[in-house]
Write an enzyme that holds these catalytic residues in place. Structure first.
Site, PDB file in Angstrom:
ATOM      1  N   ARG A  52       1.065  -1.305  -0.264  1.00  0.00           N
ATOM      2  CA  ARG A  52       0.224  -0.082   0.385  1.00  0.00           C
ATOM      3  C   ARG A  52       1.199   0.950   0.169  1.00  0.00           C
ATOM      4  O   ARG A  52       0.689   2.547  -0.281  1.00  0.00           O
ATOM      5  CB  ARG A  52      -0.669   0.195   0.944  1.00  0.00           C
ATOM      6  CG  ARG A  52      -1.954   1.349   1.265  1.00  0.00           C
ATOM      7  CD  ARG A  52      -3.240   0.660   2.406  1.00  0.00           C
ATOM      8  NE  ARG A  52      -2.353   1.261   4.032  1.00  0.00           N
ATOM      9  CZ  ARG A  52      -3.112   1.312   4.903  1.00  0.00           C
ATOM     10  NH1 ARG A  52      -4.165   0.301   4.246  1.00  0.00           N
ATOM     11  NH2 ARG A  52      -2.330   0.492   5.821  1.00  0.00           N
ATOM     12  N   ARG A 105       9.531  18.434  -8.332  1.00  0.00           N
ATOM     13  CA  ARG A 105      11.516  18.174  -8.909  1.00  0.00           C
ATOM     14  C   ARG A 105      12.881  18.759  -7.624  1.00  0.00           C
ATOM     15  O   ARG A 105      13.566  18.508  -8.085  1.00  0.00           O
ATOM     16  CB  ARG A 105      11.431  18.855 -10.466  1.00  0.00           C
ATOM     17  CG  ARG A 105      10.475  17.501 -10.722  1.00  0.00           C
ATOM     18  CD  ARG A 105      10.129  19.035 -12.621  1.00  0.00           C
ATOM     19  NE  ARG A 105       9.970  19.733 -11.669  1.00  0.00           N
ATOM     20  CZ  ARG A 105       9.167  20.695 -13.028  1.00  0.00           C
ATOM     21  NH1 ARG A 105      10.029  20.216 -14.627  1.00  0.00           N
ATOM     22  NH2 ARG A 105       9.321  21.979 -12.835  1.00  0.00           N
ATOM     23  N   LYS A 151      -2.736   6.667   1.258  1.00  0.00           N
ATOM     24  CA  LYS A 151      -2.665   6.967   3.260  1.00  0.00           C
ATOM     25  C   LYS A 151      -1.839   8.006   2.792  1.00  0.00           C
ATOM     26  O   LYS A 151      -0.037   7.377   3.003  1.00  0.00           O
ATOM     27  CB  LYS A 151      -1.847   5.928   4.064  1.00  0.00           C
ATOM     28  CG  LYS A 151      -2.897   5.289   5.681  1.00  0.00           C
ATOM     29  CD  LYS A 151      -1.743   4.271   5.483  1.00  0.00           C
ATOM     30  CE  LYS A 151      -2.190   4.661   7.305  1.00  0.00           C
ATOM     31  NZ  LYS A 151      -3.148   5.308   7.547  1.00  0.00           N
ATOM     32  N   GLU A 184     -16.251   5.384   5.693  1.00  0.00           N
ATOM     33  CA  GLU A 184     -14.961   5.142   6.844  1.00  0.00           C
ATOM     34  C   GLU A 184     -15.303   6.096   8.642  1.00  0.00           C
ATOM     35  O   GLU A 184     -15.987   7.090   8.308  1.00  0.00           O
ATOM     36  CB  GLU A 184     -13.383   4.637   6.430  1.00  0.00           C
ATOM     37  CG  GLU A 184     -13.274   5.815   5.855  1.00  0.00           C
ATOM     38  CD  GLU A 184     -11.666   6.071   5.348  1.00  0.00           C
ATOM     39  OE1 GLU A 184     -11.135   4.808   5.201  1.00  0.00           O
ATOM     40  OE2 GLU A 184     -11.076   7.211   4.343  1.00  0.00           O
TER      41      GLU A 184
HETATM   42  N1  PMP Z   1      -9.252   4.540   7.567  1.00  0.00           N
HETATM   43  C1  PMP Z   1      -8.564   5.245   7.465  1.00  0.00           C
HETATM   44  C2  PMP Z   1      -8.786   7.059   6.952  1.00  0.00           C
HETATM   45  C3  PMP Z   1      -7.131   5.224   8.169  1.00  0.00           C
HETATM   46  O1  PMP Z   1      -6.086   5.729   8.763  1.00  0.00           O
HETATM   47  C4  PMP Z   1      -7.190   3.495   8.803  1.00  0.00           C
HETATM   48  C5  PMP Z   1      -5.665   3.305   9.528  1.00  0.00           C
HETATM   49  N2  PMP Z   1      -4.729   3.039   8.668  1.00  0.00           N
HETATM   50  C6  PMP Z   1      -7.691   3.115   8.250  1.00  0.00           C
HETATM   51  C7  PMP Z   1      -9.156   3.042   7.738  1.00  0.00           C
HETATM   52  C8  PMP Z   1      -7.840   0.762   8.790  1.00  0.00           C
HETATM   53  O2  PMP Z   1      -6.775   0.642   7.797  1.00  0.00           O
HETATM   54  P1  PMP Z   1      -5.367  -0.353   8.990  1.00  0.00           P
HETATM   55  O3  PMP Z   1      -6.670  -1.261   8.631  1.00  0.00           O
HETATM   56  O4  PMP Z   1      -5.003  -0.731   7.096  1.00  0.00           O
HETATM   57  O5  PMP Z   1      -4.901   0.029   9.433  1.00  0.00           O
END
Ligand code: PMP
Length: 295
Positions: A52, A105, A151, A184
């Protein structure tokens, strides 16, 4: 002894692990990061986290100066140098020092930081009693702006959501996208169990970070014969869910017992949630890249 931080190839004491104020990670949030856990001397899903990280870097055209194998080796070494068995690991790759303009750059080399430390997101009682959450007024950014699947170091949207939760007197908030579909949490993925006993979580394309804990839970549920699918749903489905829980590397699996003051199911962590929490805890003890020999 001070914690040792990996910084651009060297292991330096925490107090000396300093980066330039001209680093575009600091000036513009230009970079990517990962949060990873180690349990009992094993780094959980290290390959998936690095995948990722490198995919996000590829999207933003950030060239990471070391390859994934070297990053994995450096992550394991950071654990060893600090004699850690259980840890929260943060890998940060920022664009590196440049000038005061936006142009990447001008940044000749990305900065790589690996921190292995501890984290405790929610007090233990919430894992037993469940969490009250709200839905946030702040919406998820759409995929044609800052892609939520990256991320990135740009977490301001998530911080606004977290602030809303804090101001409402709860620990976490659930975000909707601009169309009103549930996406989320501020730093977690969301699952519901509907009245047919199906486990449902929003699909990645809707605009979520495709969580590694989320994917683990989907696999564990499948192995248990629990009907599980990715599906889009709204606040109504949240309110009428039989069960709800959040997943994340730091949060693991945490039950949700109320949403916007509507109780979820019986208002206590549900049986399916508890079963998956048990399976998850069994699994994290078995899976992972060993940090020390003979582990
Ligand atoms: N959504 C967001 C916005 C996050 O920051 C995280 C934490 N990394 C997750 C979902 C959960 O992802 P993971 O299970 O890979 O930690």
């Amino acid at each position: 002894m001070s914690l040792l931080i990996y910084l651009d190839g060297a292991y330096v004491p925490k107090e000396k692990a300093l980066i330039s104020v001209y680093d575009h990670g600091y000036l513009y949030g230009d970079g990517v990061f990962e949060g990873i856990r180690a349990y009992g001397g094993r780094i959980f899903k290290l390959t998936e986290h690095l995948e990722r990280l490198y995919e996000g870097a590829h999207h933003i055209m950030l060239s990471i100066p070391i390859n994934p194998e070297e990053m994995a080796a450096a992550t394991l070494e950071t654990m060893r140098r600090n004699k850690l068995n259980d840890a929260y690991i943060r890998i940060v790759v920022s664009r590196g020092p440049g000038d005061l303009g936006l142009d990447p750059r001008k940044c000749s080399r990305a900065t790589v930081v690996i921190i292995a430390d501890k984290i405790s997101l929610f007090p233990q009682e919430y894992y037993e009693q469940g969490l009250a959450v709200i839905t946030a007024a702040t919406r998820q950014r759409s995929s044609d702006t800052m892609e939520p699947r990256i991320k990135s170091l740009n977490y301001l949207n998530n911080i606004l959501v977290k602030l809303e939760a804090t101001h409402a007197g709860v620990m976490e908030a659930i975000m909707l996208n601009s169309q009103g579909y549930v996406v989320e949490g501020s730093g977690s993925n969301v699952f519901i169990v509907n009245n047919k006993g199906e486990l449902i979580t929003p699909p990645a394309f809707l605009g979520i970070l495709e969580g590694i804990t989320r994917n683990t839970v989907i696999a564990l549920a499948g192995a248990e014969g629990i009907p599980v699918r990715e599906g889009i749903f709204t606040r109504h489905d949240l309110y009428t869910a039989r069960e709800c829980f959040l997943t994340g590397t730091a949060a693991e699996i945490i039950p949700v017992i109320s949403i916007d003051r509507r109780s979820v199911g019986a208002g206590i962590p549900g049986p399916l949630t508890r079963k998956l929490m048990d399976r998850f805890h069994d699994y994290i003890r078995r899976e992972g890249a060993p940090v020390y020999p003979h582990q």
